[in-house]
Design a protein around this motif. Structure first.
Motif, PDB file in Angstrom:
ATOM      1  N   GLU A  35       0.827  -1.202   0.000  1.00  0.00           N
ATOM      2  CA  GLU A  35       0.000   0.000   0.000  1.00  0.00           C
ATOM      3  C   GLU A  35       0.863   1.255   0.000  1.00  0.00           C
ATOM      4  N   GLN A  36       1.935   1.257   0.762  1.00  0.00           N
ATOM      5  CA  GLN A  36       2.816   2.422   0.795  1.00  0.00           C
ATOM      6  C   GLN A  36       3.522   2.617  -0.536  1.00  0.00           C
ATOM      7  N   ASP A  37       3.888   1.519  -1.184  1.00  0.00           N
ATOM      8  CA  ASP A  37       4.566   1.617  -2.475  1.00  0.00           C
ATOM      9  C   ASP A  37       3.622   2.093  -3.573  1.00  0.00           C
ATOM     10  N   ASN A  38       2.360   1.668  -3.531  1.00  0.00           N
ATOM     11  CA  ASN A  38       1.437   1.955  -4.617  1.00  0.00           C
ATOM     12  C   ASN A  38       0.865   3.356  -4.570  1.00  0.00           C
ATOM     13  N   PHE A  39       0.668   3.934  -3.405  1.00  0.00           N
ATOM     14  CA  PHE A  39       0.021   5.237  -3.329  1.00  0.00           C
ATOM     15  C   PHE A  39       1.044   6.349  -3.455  1.00  0.00           C
ATOM     16  N   HIS A  40       0.966   7.064  -4.535  1.00  0.00           N
ATOM     17  CA  HIS A  40       1.795   8.243  -4.729  1.00  0.00           C
ATOM     18  C   HIS A  40       1.174   9.096  -5.821  1.00  0.00           C
ATOM     19  N   GLU A  41       1.504  10.347  -5.804  1.00  0.00           N
ATOM     20  CA  GLU A  41       1.015  11.257  -6.827  1.00  0.00           C
ATOM     21  C   GLU A  41       1.806  11.018  -8.111  1.00  0.00           C
ATOM     22  N   ASP A  42       1.180  11.306  -9.226  1.00  0.00           N
ATOM     23  CA  ASP A  42       1.825  11.128 -10.516  1.00  0.00           C
ATOM     24  C   ASP A  42       2.926  12.177 -10.665  1.00  0.00           C
ATOM     25  N   PRO A  43       4.194  11.750 -10.808  1.00  0.00           N
ATOM     26  CA  PRO A  43       5.277  12.734 -10.915  1.00  0.00           C
ATOM     27  C   PRO A  43       5.243  13.514 -12.222  1.00  0.00           C
ATOM     28  N   HIS A  44       4.527  13.011 -13.223  1.00  0.00           N
ATOM     29  CA  HIS A  44       4.493  13.667 -14.523  1.00  0.00           C
ATOM     30  C   HIS A  44       3.212  14.479 -14.729  1.00  0.00           C
ATOM     31  N   ALA A  45       2.415  14.658 -13.688  1.00  0.00           N
ATOM     32  CA  ALA A  45       1.134  15.334 -13.828  1.00  0.00           C
ATOM     33  C   ALA A  45       1.295  16.808 -14.192  1.00  0.00           C
ATOM     34  N   ASP A  46       2.342  17.452 -13.734  1.00  0.00           N
ATOM     35  CA  ASP A  46       2.508  18.884 -13.964  1.00  0.00           C
ATOM     36  C   ASP A  46       3.392  19.217 -15.155  1.00  0.00           C
ATOM     37  N   LEU A  47       3.753  18.223 -15.938  1.00  0.00           N
ATOM     38  CA  LEU A  47       4.600  18.491 -17.100  1.00  0.00           C
ATOM     39  C   LEU A  47       3.802  19.212 -18.183  1.00  0.00           C
ATOM     40  N   LYS A  78      -4.373  15.178 -17.763  1.00  0.00           N
ATOM     41  CA  LYS A  78      -4.590  16.283 -16.847  1.00  0.00           C
ATOM     42  C   LYS A  78      -5.740  16.003 -15.889  1.00  0.00           C
ATOM     43  N   TYR A  79      -6.710  15.217 -16.335  1.00  0.00           N
ATOM     44  CA  TYR A  79      -7.914  14.991 -15.557  1.00  0.00           C
ATOM     45  C   TYR A  79      -7.905  13.673 -14.792  1.00  0.00           C
ATOM     46  N   LYS A  80      -6.822  12.960 -14.805  1.00  0.00           N
ATOM     47  CA  LYS A  80      -6.747  11.706 -14.055  1.00  0.00           C
ATOM     48  C   LYS A  80      -6.664  11.999 -12.573  1.00  0.00           C
ATOM     49  N   LYS A  81      -7.376  11.185 -11.805  1.00  0.00           N
ATOM     50  CA  LYS A  81      -7.379  11.358 -10.361  1.00  0.00           C
ATOM     51  C   LYS A  81      -7.023  10.042  -9.708  1.00  0.00           C
ATOM     52  N   SER A  82      -6.451  10.119  -8.534  1.00  0.00           N
ATOM     53  CA  SER A  82      -6.120   8.910  -7.792  1.00  0.00           C
ATOM     54  C   SER A  82      -7.392   8.357  -7.152  1.00  0.00           C
ATOM     55  N   LEU A  83      -7.331   7.128  -6.687  1.00  0.00           N
ATOM     56  CA  LEU A  83      -8.477   6.510  -6.032  1.00  0.00           C
ATOM     57  C   LEU A  83      -8.875   7.312  -4.799  1.00  0.00           C
ATOM     58  N   GLN A  84      -7.896   7.792  -4.059  1.00  0.00           N
ATOM     59  CA  GLN A  84      -8.180   8.570  -2.852  1.00  0.00           C
ATOM     60  C   GLN A  84      -8.951   9.844  -3.195  1.00  0.00           C
ATOM     61  N   GLN A  85      -8.584  10.519  -4.280  1.00  0.00           N
ATOM     62  CA  GLN A  85      -9.285  11.733  -4.694  1.00  0.00           C
ATOM     63  C   GLN A  85     -10.717  11.419  -5.115  1.00  0.00           C
ATOM     64  N   LEU A  86     -10.899  10.328  -5.858  1.00  0.00           N
ATOM     65  CA  LEU A  86     -12.236   9.936  -6.284  1.00  0.00           C
ATOM     66  C   LEU A  86     -13.125   9.589  -5.101  1.00  0.00           C
ATOM     67  N   LEU A  87     -12.579   8.916  -4.098  1.00  0.00           N
ATOM     68  CA  LEU A  87     -13.357   8.561  -2.918  1.00  0.00           C
ATOM     69  C   LEU A  87     -13.760   9.797  -2.128  1.00  0.00           C
ATOM     70  N   GLU A  88     -12.860  10.760  -2.009  1.00  0.00           N
ATOM     71  CA  GLU A  88     -13.184  11.999  -1.303  1.00  0.00           C
ATOM     72  C   GLU A  88     -14.298  12.755  -2.014  1.00  0.00           C
ATOM     73  N   GLU A  89     -14.251  12.807  -3.347  1.00  0.00           N
ATOM     74  CA  GLU A  89     -15.305  13.470  -4.114  1.00  0.00           C
ATOM     75  C   GLU A  89     -16.644  12.770  -3.910  1.00  0.00           C
ATOM     76  N   GLU A  90     -16.632  11.447  -3.945  1.00  0.00           N
ATOM     77  CA  GLU A  90     -17.869  10.698  -3.778  1.00  0.00           C
ATOM     78  C   GLU A  90     -18.451  10.904  -2.385  1.00  0.00           C
ATOM     79  N   LYS A  91     -17.591  10.992  -1.392  1.00  0.00           N
ATOM     80  CA  LYS A  91     -18.052  11.217  -0.013  1.00  0.00           C
ATOM     81  C   LYS A  91     -18.722  12.593   0.098  1.00  0.00           C
ATOM     82  N   GLN A  92     -18.200  13.581  -0.616  1.00  0.00           N
ATOM     83  CA  GLN A  92     -18.783  14.924  -0.571  1.00  0.00           C
ATOM     84  C   GLN A  92     -20.077  15.008  -1.364  1.00  0.00           C
ATOM     85  N   LEU A  93     -20.141  14.322  -2.500  1.00  0.00           N
ATOM     86  CA  LEU A  93     -21.335  14.396  -3.344  1.00  0.00           C
ATOM     87  C   LEU A  93     -22.525  13.661  -2.731  1.00  0.00           C
TER      88      LEU A  93
END
Length: 153
Positions: A35-47, A78-93
């Motif tokens: 889990e620690q190895d898999n969860f990280h932000e995309d390093p190329h997202a801001d290119l 540009k519009y790809k989101k991590s699972l954590q971001q998608l879950l947070e959005e769903e919790k708010q909606l």
């Protein structure tokens, strides 16, 4: 005159065998490490792609033959989101309604299926030392050479 002995029986005394609690701890630690190895932000997202760079796939096409532009992978990335971001959005909606956090299913009436830790095929056997599942002699040898009790629990 001494009788012939099996090498498997001789080597069984040398192997360390884990009890069920140690196996559970070891499996939980391995999952936490994954889990620690898999969860990280995309390093190329801001290119930002420079438009001055040549496009190698278009080098042989003439400039007169232009087709309508399609969305490129860069614009989709540009519009790809991590699972954590998608879950947070769903919790708010939908805080009360059916969502990822409120989903439930009744327990299965079938026994759990076991898969080989080496190749992923259905497995019938488990390692006597660590309890990891394997499907064949070939996978057992791979497991013993590379995986069996290589990480401390």
């Amino acid at each position: 005159m001494t009788g012939r002995e099996s090498n498997r029986i001789k080597d069984a005394d040398k192997k360390r065998v884990l009890d069920e609690a140690a196996r559970e701890r070891r499996a939980r630690k391995a999952l936490e490490a994954l889990e620690q190895d898999n969860f990280h932000e995309d390093p190329h997202a801001d290119l930002v792609m420079s438009k001055k760079l040549p496009k190698f796939q278009d080098s042989l096409k003439s400039t007169k033959e232009k087709k309508p532009k399609r969305k490129t992978l860069e614009s989709k990335a540009k519009y790809k989101k991590s699972l954590q971001q998608l879950l947070e959005e769903e919790k708010q909606l939908r805080p009360e309604g059916p969502n990822w956090f409120t989903a439930q299913a009744k327990p299965s009436k079938y026994p759990p299926r076991h898969f080989c830790a080496v190749c992923g095929v259905f497995s019938k056997y488990s390692c006597t030392a660590c309890g990891t599942r394997y499907c064949s002699i070939r996978c057992l040898h791979t497991h013993q050479e590379t995986r069996c009790l290589k990480w401390t629990a």
